[in-house]
Enzyme design. Structure first.
Site, short mmCIF file in Angstrom:
data_model
loop_
_atom_site.label_atom_id
_atom_site.label_comp_id
_atom_site.label_asym_id
_atom_site.label_seq_id
_atom_site.Cartn_x
_atom_site.Cartn_y
_atom_site.Cartn_z
N ASP A 1 -11.76 -6.14 5.32
CA ASP A 1 -10.71 -5.20 4.92
C ASP A 1 -11.15 -4.39 3.70
OD1 ASP A 1 -7.71 -4.30 5.20
OD2 ASP A 1 -8.03 -4.78 3.09
N LYS B 1 -6.19 2.73 7.14
CA LYS B 1 -7.40 2.06 7.62
C LYS B 1 -7.16 0.56 7.74
CE LYS B 1 -9.22 -0.34 4.86
NZ LYS B 1 -9.24 -1.34 3.74
N SER C 1 11.32 0.47 8.11
CA SER C 1 10.82 -0.83 7.65
C SER C 1 11.79 -1.90 8.12
CB SER C 1 10.71 -0.84 6.12
OG SER C 1 10.49 -2.16 5.66
N ARG C 2 11.25 -3.04 8.53
CA ARG C 2 12.12 -4.14 8.94
C ARG C 2 12.89 -4.70 7.75
NH1 ARG C 2 8.20 -7.98 12.27
NH2 ARG C 2 6.91 -7.25 10.57
N ILE D 1 0.83 -1.21 0.00
CA ILE D 1 0.00 0.00 0.00
C ILE D 1 0.87 1.26 0.00
CG2 ILE D 1 -0.30 0.22 2.52
CD1 ILE D 1 -3.11 0.68 -0.03
#
Lengths: 313, 313
Positions: free
Chosen positions: A167, A89, A36-37, A14
């Site tokens: 979702d 969201k 970010s990992r 996303i």
């Protein structure tokens, strides 16, 4: 005013598909860092965690694009560091966790924005306007898509808190709560769970409101071929509204009124710039509340197992 | 002021066990009528439905003791007829339906009281007072009872919206939300459903709050022998609170502080008389919100079927 320097957490699908292009296209905000990992960007400083980003980057705001199950902890950390926060969201894994975030934003004097991207689709504002003078008599939502196409390999979406077919379905509910002039509530729900999953793959919902509106919603994640994101409404004065393609097209009384390309995330970032500039927050949990109601009131039924690759081995 | 003339809807176990004696014992309110599909009383006019009661009885207020699945429609009808309304717990089958009721009560200038009877247990006020100056570090709720003993033959409690083991569990949550000085939220839940039922028979919940409290709750409906309704809390200054028997006993730092008989429903009616007299409402949905969160975030597991008579034929 200099642009808002934004740090984005969670460099996944996303973020790449929607957030980065929208941030680049919106005046008043710029991407200044990511956390970010697993992923890093060449263009901006990249950090392994939000904590490191907060310590090492010059930022004013944070956008959280992680799965909802970990959103509260990150949001609270960012707010307490005095950063404005954008939540993808749904805004969290529970309704109750939102109170803390609203309180923290207020205490820190920063803006908190719980986004619902579908509310920024081009049909929503004219639909709201048109409905404001009318009473909805019948509402039909049909939201059917192919989960393999839109959520390839996203296991978190099937885990508790991932919401399953809600979702996408919550996008329809975010539009309905925005355009209908009065509150509605669930009266009946049937939720279909694959026998190997913790989240529903389909949901049939019936709502009503204080005027007795006849309102149903069908969500299904097993739709191959053409995808369906439609809301149709009949009003007591004989009017007909048809919102399709998730809000890109609007037909009012058989007259095409809107047919515009998607610019939802640009709408989100423009609104965020406005919220920060005017020191306001925007947190409406009503779409998530309807989902929680559906899980609480829903009749559960079990269907065949779901495998991401389509196999059943 | 003349006493409030009350019409009670739903003459079932909770009405007979709790409401009628409490109304009789409370100044400022009197039972004036009942509505029930199946039962009638000798003492007051009895009607087959709320509609008939509203048309035929001289009443100022309505108490709804029906199952939650039909509470909204009845509540809205009573409020629109200009009656004050008492809702048994939980106040409805969904969170979203409460908005209408709050709006209707306001529009009609009447009082709406969403009751949580356990909040009127004798330990709650001193526990709230004691905790107000402290920070909870560890919270343990153990709420285990025998469903066959407390809900014999009540099939609605196993249907969608009946909440299953959350029907008693929500009493614990109504106490916790009252006595803990800051909001908490669910982080993890495991819900155990009998394979032939739509509602859970057991739930294991983990909560936290902005200060990181270690908070678990165990609800189980399969407890034979002694029944357990305990809340224990450790505070950061080394204090210990033990609330037992659902709020009838309170021990603070090993000192017995409260040991009083149950008078919860008298507390409810006394508060209602006060609300009506001062033209206020009292609607707090936070216990039901935690339950909805648990259904939404909960990991579902299936256990052996449950039969009300204990048989498995």
């Amino acid at each position: 005013m200099p642009p808002i320097r934004l740090g984005l957490v969670g460099v996944g699908k996303i973020a790449r598909d929607q957030h980065f292009p929208a941030i680049a296209a919106t005046e008043g905000i710029e991407l200044a860092a990511v956390a970010s990992r697993s992923a890093s960007l060449e263009e901006v400083p990249s950090f392994a965690s939000q904590s490191e980003m907060l310590a090492g980057a010059e930022i004013d705001a944070v956008a959280l694009c992680t799965p909802p199950q970990v959103r509260h902890e990150l949001a609270l950390e960012a707010l307490k560091a005095g950063k404005h926060v954008i939540l993808e969201k749904p805004p969290g894994a529970t309704l109750s966790e939102m109170d803390d975030l609203v309180a923290a934003a207020k205490a820190e004097g920063v803006s908190l924005f719980a986004t619902w991207h579908s509310r920024f689709s081009p049909a929503v504002e004219p639909a709201t306007e048109w409905l404001s003078a009318r009473r909805a008599k019948k509402v039909r939502i049909v939201w059917k898509e192919d989960v393999r196409r839109w959520h390839p390999g996203q296991d978190w979406i099937w885990e508790p808190g991932g919401l399953g077919v809600f979702d996408p379905g919550i996008n329809a509910l975010s539009i309905a709560t925005a355009i209908l002039p009065q509150p509605f509530f669930l009266t009946k729900a049937a939720l279909t769970f694959p026998e190997n999953r913790q989240a529903p793959i389909a949901a049939d919902l019936a709502f009503t409101d204080a005027t007795g509106v006849d309102f149903t919603a069908e969500f299904d994640w097993r739709q191959e071929g053409p995808q369906t994101w439609d809301i149709t409404i009949e009003t007591d004065d004989g009017g007909r509204l048809a919102l399709s393609e998730g809000g890109k097209k609007l037909i009012l009384n058989d007259q095409p009124t809107v047919d515009a390309p998607d610019a939802e995330y640009r709408g989100i970032y423009a609104h965020f710039v406005d919220l920060v500039g005017s020191q306001r927050s925007d947190v409406d949990v009503s779409p998530l509340r309807h989902v929680a109601d559906a899980f609480m009131l829903g009749h559960r039924q079990i269907t065949e197992p779901f495998f991401d690759d389509g196999g059943k081995a």
